[in-house]
Design a protein around this motif. Structure first.
Motif, PDB file in Angstrom:
ATOM      1  N   ASN A  21       0.827  -1.218   0.000  1.00 44.67           N
ATOM      2  CA  ASN A  21       0.000   0.000   0.000  1.00 44.67           C
ATOM      3  C   ASN A  21       0.861   1.268   0.000  1.00 44.67           C
ATOM      4  O   ASN A  21       0.510   2.274   0.633  1.00 44.67           O
ATOM      5  CB  ASN A  21      -0.957   0.013   1.199  1.00 44.67           C
ATOM      6  CG  ASN A  21      -2.078  -0.987   1.039  1.00 44.67           C
ATOM      7  OD1 ASN A  21      -2.524  -1.267  -0.068  1.00 44.67           O
ATOM      8  ND2 ASN A  21      -2.505  -1.545   2.158  1.00 44.67           N
ATOM      9  N   ALA A  22       2.002   1.196  -0.720  1.00 45.83           N
ATOM     10  CA  ALA A  22       2.928   2.347  -0.754  1.00 45.83           C
ATOM     11  C   ALA A  22       2.581   3.256  -1.924  1.00 45.83           C
ATOM     12  O   ALA A  22       3.357   3.415  -2.886  1.00 45.83           O
ATOM     13  CB  ALA A  22       4.362   1.852  -0.851  1.00 45.83           C
ATOM     14  N   ARG A  23       1.396   3.897  -1.857  1.00 45.63           N
ATOM     15  CA  ARG A  23       0.990   4.792  -2.945  1.00 45.63           C
ATOM     16  C   ARG A  23       1.861   6.041  -2.996  1.00 45.63           C
ATOM     17  O   ARG A  23       2.060   6.612  -4.074  1.00 45.63           O
ATOM     18  CB  ARG A  23      -0.483   5.168  -2.759  1.00 45.63           C
ATOM     19  CG  ARG A  23      -1.462   4.043  -3.096  1.00 45.63           C
ATOM     20  CD  ARG A  23      -2.892   4.513  -2.983  1.00 45.63           C
ATOM     21  NE  ARG A  23      -3.242   4.768  -1.594  1.00 45.63           N
ATOM     22  CZ  ARG A  23      -3.744   3.842  -0.769  1.00 45.63           C
ATOM     23  NH1 ARG A  23      -3.946   2.605  -1.225  1.00 45.63           N
ATOM     24  NH2 ARG A  23      -4.033   4.134   0.477  1.00 45.63           N
ATOM     25  N   ASP A  24       2.375   6.472  -1.830  1.00 38.38           N
ATOM     26  CA  ASP A  24       3.223   7.663  -1.825  1.00 38.38           C
ATOM     27  C   ASP A  24       4.526   7.416  -2.587  1.00 38.38           C
ATOM     28  O   ASP A  24       4.979   8.255  -3.378  1.00 38.38           O
ATOM     29  CB  ASP A  24       3.512   8.080  -0.386  1.00 38.38           C
ATOM     30  CG  ASP A  24       4.071   6.934   0.446  1.00 38.38           C
ATOM     31  OD1 ASP A  24       3.971   5.767  -0.004  1.00 38.38           O
ATOM     32  OD2 ASP A  24       4.589   7.209   1.551  1.00 38.38           O
ATOM     33  N   ASP A  71      -6.143   4.045  -4.617  1.00 36.93           N
ATOM     34  CA  ASP A  71      -5.621   3.470  -5.855  1.00 36.93           C
ATOM     35  C   ASP A  71      -6.200   4.166  -7.088  1.00 36.93           C
ATOM     36  O   ASP A  71      -5.501   4.330  -8.100  1.00 36.93           O
ATOM     37  CB  ASP A  71      -5.945   1.969  -5.908  1.00 36.93           C
ATOM     38  CG  ASP A  71      -5.142   1.177  -4.884  1.00 36.93           C
ATOM     39  OD1 ASP A  71      -4.150   1.720  -4.364  1.00 36.93           O
ATOM     40  OD2 ASP A  71      -5.517   0.015  -4.601  1.00 36.93           O
ATOM     41  N   ALA A  72      -7.448   4.557  -7.021  1.00 33.87           N
ATOM     42  CA  ALA A  72      -8.064   5.229  -8.172  1.00 33.87           C
ATOM     43  C   ALA A  72      -7.361   6.557  -8.448  1.00 33.87           C
ATOM     44  O   ALA A  72      -7.101   6.916  -9.613  1.00 33.87           O
ATOM     45  CB  ALA A  72      -9.551   5.455  -7.911  1.00 33.87           C
ATOM     46  N   ALA A  73      -7.033   7.293  -7.397  1.00 34.25           N
ATOM     47  CA  ALA A  73      -6.327   8.566  -7.582  1.00 34.25           C
ATOM     48  C   ALA A  73      -4.929   8.341  -8.135  1.00 34.25           C
ATOM     49  O   ALA A  73      -4.420   9.132  -8.940  1.00 34.25           O
ATOM     50  CB  ALA A  73      -6.258   9.315  -6.245  1.00 34.25           C
ATOM     51  N   LEU A 118      -3.492   9.847 -11.589  1.00 26.76           N
ATOM     52  CA  LEU A 118      -2.226  10.581 -11.643  1.00 26.76           C
ATOM     53  C   LEU A 118      -1.323  10.030 -12.738  1.00 26.76           C
ATOM     54  O   LEU A 118      -0.706  10.794 -13.501  1.00 26.76           O
ATOM     55  CB  LEU A 118      -1.526  10.504 -10.284  1.00 26.76           C
ATOM     56  CG  LEU A 118      -0.115  11.111 -10.209  1.00 26.76           C
ATOM     57  CD1 LEU A 118      -0.157  12.612 -10.490  1.00 26.76           C
ATOM     58  CD2 LEU A 118       0.533  10.826  -8.864  1.00 26.76           C
ATOM     59  N   ALA A 119      -1.228   8.705 -12.840  1.00 33.40           N
ATOM     60  CA  ALA A 119      -0.389   8.114 -13.886  1.00 33.40           C
ATOM     61  C   ALA A 119      -0.881   8.492 -15.271  1.00 33.40           C
ATOM     62  O   ALA A 119      -0.087   8.806 -16.179  1.00 33.40           O
ATOM     63  CB  ALA A 119      -0.355   6.588 -13.714  1.00 33.40           C
ATOM     64  N   ASP A 120      -2.217   8.475 -15.476  1.00 35.65           N
ATOM     65  CA  ASP A 120      -2.771   8.853 -16.775  1.00 35.65           C
ATOM     66  C   ASP A 120      -2.479  10.321 -17.090  1.00 35.65           C
ATOM     67  O   ASP A 120      -2.137  10.680 -18.227  1.00 35.65           O
ATOM     68  CB  ASP A 120      -4.278   8.602 -16.796  1.00 35.65           C
ATOM     69  CG  ASP A 120      -4.618   7.119 -16.729  1.00 35.65           C
ATOM     70  OD1 ASP A 120      -3.727   6.298 -17.061  1.00 35.65           O
ATOM     71  OD2 ASP A 120      -5.750   6.775 -16.320  1.00 35.65           O
ATOM     72  N   GLN A 121      -2.609  11.186 -16.108  1.00 41.57           N
ATOM     73  CA  GLN A 121      -2.362  12.610 -16.340  1.00 41.57           C
ATOM     74  C   GLN A 121      -0.890  12.894 -16.645  1.00 41.57           C
ATOM     75  O   GLN A 121      -0.570  13.715 -17.511  1.00 41.57           O
ATOM     76  CB  GLN A 121      -2.811  13.411 -15.114  1.00 41.57           C
ATOM     77  CG  GLN A 121      -4.321  13.435 -14.921  1.00 41.57           C
ATOM     78  CD  GLN A 121      -4.728  14.130 -13.646  1.00 41.57           C
ATOM     79  OE1 GLN A 121      -3.879  14.448 -12.810  1.00 41.57           O
ATOM     80  NE2 GLN A 121      -6.030  14.365 -13.481  1.00 41.57           N
TER      81      GLN A 121
END
Length: 398
Positions: free
Chosen positions: A316-319, A378-380, A384-387
């Protein structure tokens, strides 16, 4: 307006076919082990089924001798509890105890007390640890007889008339002065008869059950000896000890679990601990500096990236994932807008150059995109990756 391309993804999760292929060897071994256990259990249960049971026609049963006794007017009664056996004992009764060693010490004492002066006969089959309690003055030898067929070699009329018989098994020695010691093997008897102190009763110890089972009754003088030992009185009580007997759970017979374990188990457990410690020392990793080693094969960058992504997702390391995406994007965008790579991660240097290149996009939106806080879910993170991907394509557009 830009069109985002959908990139193919490679899944590292094993398919059902791959899982089956990897596990089929272990599954086959478990099936074979289970089948072997069931087969062994069936063989053992079949071999023990009806052992010395006067109702059983199996090779190890005793229905044949019960039928012969009935032809001679001897009534056979099967009992499975100690209370039934004690009640049935009398001067006109022969009490056969098929498995005396299964009785608890208190059961053996009660049985001895009630049958000592009953005037009847008590026949003990293959008694070892119970011999001394049920027949005082008799000791069972731990070494069994090698030969199964033996000659009587005594003055007991029943043994002399029967001749040779399959009595070889447990051997007995006795200090009783009036005992009849028959069918000796290495100077120890395999059939002992002890007369009672009062009356006409007696106790007979038979070293092996062979003369009573269907499979050996017609051999040697087995039938004659069995009929004479069991048919001397008009009633025969055939006692098969049962685990359902309430007298088998007397308080004085209960022992701690540790005392019930044989001494070999304790030594075996200690040896297992020693072996485990030695194996741990043998397989332990030696301390020392890390040694670099070249990989035997080349790993594709996509696999490395996907593996790291899976680790990030598991933790869960989204940062960290967002920081890696933003850092890589900034590093690639800096040369495209004329910013040195060393200043790619400085907002004051990168954002103005990007705004001039994109003609109108605000620095605040770019700052949030490239230097903003980590995504909350995860959705955010996916957004972010798409942007970031869309921003890089827009900058690369001629």
């Amino acid at each position: 307006m830009t069109t985002e391309a959908t990139l193919p993804t490679t899944s590292a999760s094993p398919t059902a076919r791959q899982v089956f292929t990897r596990a089929r060897g272990i599954a086959l071994a478990l099936v074979l082990l289970l089948a072997a256990a069931v087969a062994i259990a069936l063989v053992r249960s079949t071999a023990k089924h009806g052992m010395l049971d006067p109702r059983s026609a199996d090779p190890s049963g005793s229905r044949a001798v019960a039928e012969l006794l009935a032809d001679h007017g001897v009534h056979t009664r099967l009992v499975t509890t100690l209370d039934e056996a004690r009640t049935a004992a009398g001067p006109d009764t022969t009490l056969l105890v098929a498995a005396p060693d299964l009785l608890t010490p208190s059961q053996q004492r009660q049985l001895r007390t009630d049958t000592a002066d009953s005037g009847g006969r008590t026949l003990l089959v293959a008694a070892t640890t119970s011999a001394e309690r049920l027949a005082p003055g008799v000791t069972a030898d731990p070494v069994t007889s090698i030969d199964s067929t033996l000659a009587p070699d005594c003055a007991l009329p029943a043994a002399r008339r029967a001749g040779t018989a399959d009595t070889g098994g447990i051997r007995y020695s006795t200090t009783h002065p009036d005992a009849d010691e028959c069918y000796p093997s290495d100077r120890l008897a395999t059939l002992v008869r002890l007369p009672a102190t009062t009356g006409d009763g007696d106790t007979v110890l038979l070293g092996a059950p062979d003369i009573l089972v269907n499979d050996h009754l017609d051999e040697q003088g087995n039938a004659s000896l069995a009929l004479q030992l069991l048919g001397s009185r008009p009633h025969l009580v055939w006692y098969l000890p049962s685990l359902s007997d309430s007298t088998a759970t007397e308080p004085d017979d209960q022992k701690p679990f540790v005392e019930l374990l044989p001494s070999g188990w304790l030594w075996g457990t200690l040896q297992l601990f020693v072996a485990a410690a030695l194996a741990a020392l043998w397989r332990a990793r030696r301390l020392g500096p890390l040694v670099p080693e070249k990989l035997p094969v080349a790993i594709r960058a996509s696999e490395t990236a996907e593996g790291r992504a899976r680790l990030y997702r598991k933790a869960n390391a989204r940062d960290r994932a967002a920081a890696a995406l933003r850092s890589t994007t900034r590093t690639r965008l800096a040369p495209l807008v004329g910013v040195p790579t060393a200043q790619a991660h400085t907002p004051e240097s990168l954002l103005p150059a990007l705004s001039a290149r994109l003609h109108g996009d605000g620095q605040q939106a770019l700052h949030t995109l490239l230097f903003g806080p980590p995504p909350s879910d995860d959705a955010a993170l996916i957004t972010l990756a798409d942007q970031l991907d869309a921003l890089e394509r827009e900058v690369r557009r001629p």
